[in-house]
Design a protein around this motif. Structure first.
Motif, mmCIF file in Angstrom:
data_model
loop_
_atom_site.group_PDB
_atom_site.id
_atom_site.type_symbol
_atom_site.label_atom_id
_atom_site.label_comp_id
_atom_site.label_asym_id
_atom_site.label_seq_id
_atom_site.Cartn_x
_atom_site.Cartn_y
_atom_site.Cartn_z
ATOM 1 N N MET A 1 59.846 103.281 74.884
ATOM 2 C CA MET A 1 60.829 104.345 74.774
ATOM 3 C C MET A 1 61.596 104.166 73.471
ATOM 4 N N PRO A 2 61.770 105.226 72.747
ATOM 5 C CA PRO A 2 62.505 105.137 71.481
ATOM 6 C C PRO A 2 63.991 104.875 71.714
ATOM 7 N N ASN A 3 64.622 104.273 70.712
ATOM 8 C CA ASN A 3 66.068 104.068 70.803
ATOM 9 C C ASN A 3 66.789 105.353 70.387
ATOM 10 N N ASP A 4 68.104 105.366 70.511
ATOM 11 C CA ASP A 4 68.879 106.576 70.234
ATOM 12 C C ASP A 4 68.701 107.090 68.810
ATOM 13 N N SER A 5 68.611 106.189 67.844
ATOM 14 C CA SER A 5 68.450 106.647 66.458
ATOM 15 C C SER A 5 67.094 107.326 66.250
ATOM 16 N N GLU A 6 66.095 106.956 67.052
ATOM 17 C CA GLU A 6 64.778 107.584 66.943
ATOM 18 C C GLU A 6 64.728 108.940 67.638
ATOM 19 N N LEU A 7 65.782 109.282 68.354
ATOM 20 C CA LEU A 7 65.865 110.579 69.028
ATOM 21 C C LEU A 7 66.660 111.600 68.218
ATOM 22 N N ASP A 8 67.069 111.238 67.024
ATOM 23 C CA ASP A 8 67.880 112.136 66.210
ATOM 24 C C ASP A 8 67.204 113.475 65.935
ATOM 25 N N PHE A 9 65.890 113.503 65.878
ATOM 26 C CA PHE A 9 65.180 114.747 65.579
ATOM 27 C C PHE A 9 65.143 115.699 66.783
ATOM 28 N N VAL A 10 65.473 115.196 67.974
ATOM 29 C CA VAL A 10 65.461 116.035 69.178
ATOM 30 C C VAL A 10 66.768 116.814 69.227
ATOM 31 N N ASN A 11 66.672 118.129 69.119
ATOM 32 C CA ASN A 11 67.869 118.965 69.063
ATOM 33 C C ASN A 11 68.467 119.259 70.434
ATOM 34 N N SER A 12 67.658 119.308 71.438
ATOM 35 C CA SER A 12 68.113 119.663 72.780
ATOM 36 C C SER A 12 68.693 118.452 73.501
ATOM 37 N N GLU A 13 69.926 118.581 73.948
ATOM 38 C CA GLU A 13 70.549 117.493 74.704
ATOM 39 C C GLU A 13 69.820 117.279 76.027
ATOM 40 N N ASN A 14 69.319 118.357 76.630
ATOM 41 C CA ASN A 14 68.548 118.217 77.877
ATOM 42 C C ASN A 14 67.286 117.386 77.641
ATOM 43 N N ALA A 15 66.611 117.630 76.525
ATOM 44 C CA ALA A 15 65.412 116.862 76.192
ATOM 45 C C ALA A 15 65.756 115.393 75.952
ATOM 46 N N ARG A 16 66.855 115.137 75.271
ATOM 47 C CA ARG A 16 67.285 113.751 75.031
ATOM 48 C C ARG A 16 67.584 113.051 76.352
ATOM 49 N N ARG A 17 68.292 113.750 77.228
ATOM 50 C CA ARG A 17 68.628 113.189 78.532
ATOM 51 C C ARG A 17 67.350 112.860 79.309
ATOM 52 N N TYR A 18 66.383 113.771 79.266
ATOM 53 C CA TYR A 18 65.116 113.557 79.951
ATOM 54 C C TYR A 18 64.393 112.325 79.380
ATOM 55 N N LEU A 19 64.328 112.238 78.061
ATOM 56 C CA LEU A 19 63.642 111.106 77.435
ATOM 57 C C LEU A 19 64.328 109.780 77.765
ATOM 58 N N ARG A 20 65.638 109.784 77.837
ATOM 59 C CA ARG A 20 66.386 108.556 78.143
ATOM 60 C C ARG A 20 66.150 108.082 79.570
ATOM 61 N N GLN A 21 65.860 109.023 80.479
ATOM 62 C CA GLN A 21 65.705 108.631 81.878
ATOM 63 C C GLN A 21 64.295 108.177 82.227
ATOM 64 N N LEU A 22 63.354 108.348 81.297
ATOM 65 C CA LEU A 22 61.985 107.900 81.545
ATOM 66 C C LEU A 22 61.939 106.379 81.664
ATOM 67 N N PRO A 23 60.992 105.861 82.455
ATOM 68 C CA PRO A 23 60.891 104.397 82.567
ATOM 69 C C PRO A 23 60.602 103.762 81.217
ATOM 70 N N LYS A 24 61.156 102.593 81.004
ATOM 71 C CA LYS A 24 60.947 101.872 79.749
ATOM 72 C C LYS A 24 59.788 100.891 79.934
ATOM 73 N N TYR A 25 58.901 100.877 78.958
ATOM 74 C CA TYR A 25 57.761 99.971 78.966
ATOM 75 C C TYR A 25 57.779 99.125 77.712
ATOM 76 N N GLU A 26 57.400 97.896 77.862
ATOM 77 C CA GLU A 26 57.291 96.990 76.717
ATOM 78 C C GLU A 26 56.092 97.406 75.868
ATOM 79 N N LYS A 27 56.299 97.457 74.562
ATOM 80 C CA LYS A 27 55.211 97.781 73.654
ATOM 81 C C LYS A 27 54.252 96.597 73.600
ATOM 82 N N LYS A 28 52.966 96.884 73.781
ATOM 83 C CA LYS A 28 51.958 95.832 73.731
ATOM 84 C C LYS A 28 51.260 95.881 72.374
#
Length: 72
Positions: A1-28
């Motif tokens: 899951m991207p951090n907040d600074s990587e979500l800067d391009f997402v204009n919709s607050e609803n989309a940001r909220r949705y992305l933040r609530q997704l499960p976080k997975y460790e990058k392999k």
């Protein structure tokens, strides 16, 4: 899951909220999954998988990699 600074391009607050609530997975590391790939190929894949489209590799740059496919 991207951090907040990587979500800067997402204009919709609803989309940001949705992305933040997704499960976080460790990058392999791709090297573990695909040990026979060259470091150049791993680098290209990582650049193509960058979440923020403004920071993702462009088609023009990826063509440089294609033209050097013998080295991948």
């Amino acid at each position: 899951m991207p951090n907040d600074s990587e979500l800067d391009f997402v204009n919709s607050e609803n989309a940001r909220r949705y992305l933040r609530q997704l499960p976080k997975y460790e990058k392999k590391p791709l090297q573990e999954k695909y040990p026979k790939l060259s470091p150049l190929a791993i680098d290209l894949i990582n650049k193509m998988l960058t979440f923020d489209p403004t920071k993702r590799i462009s088609g023009n740059v990826s063509n440089i990699f294609k033209s050097n496919a013998n080295f991948l």
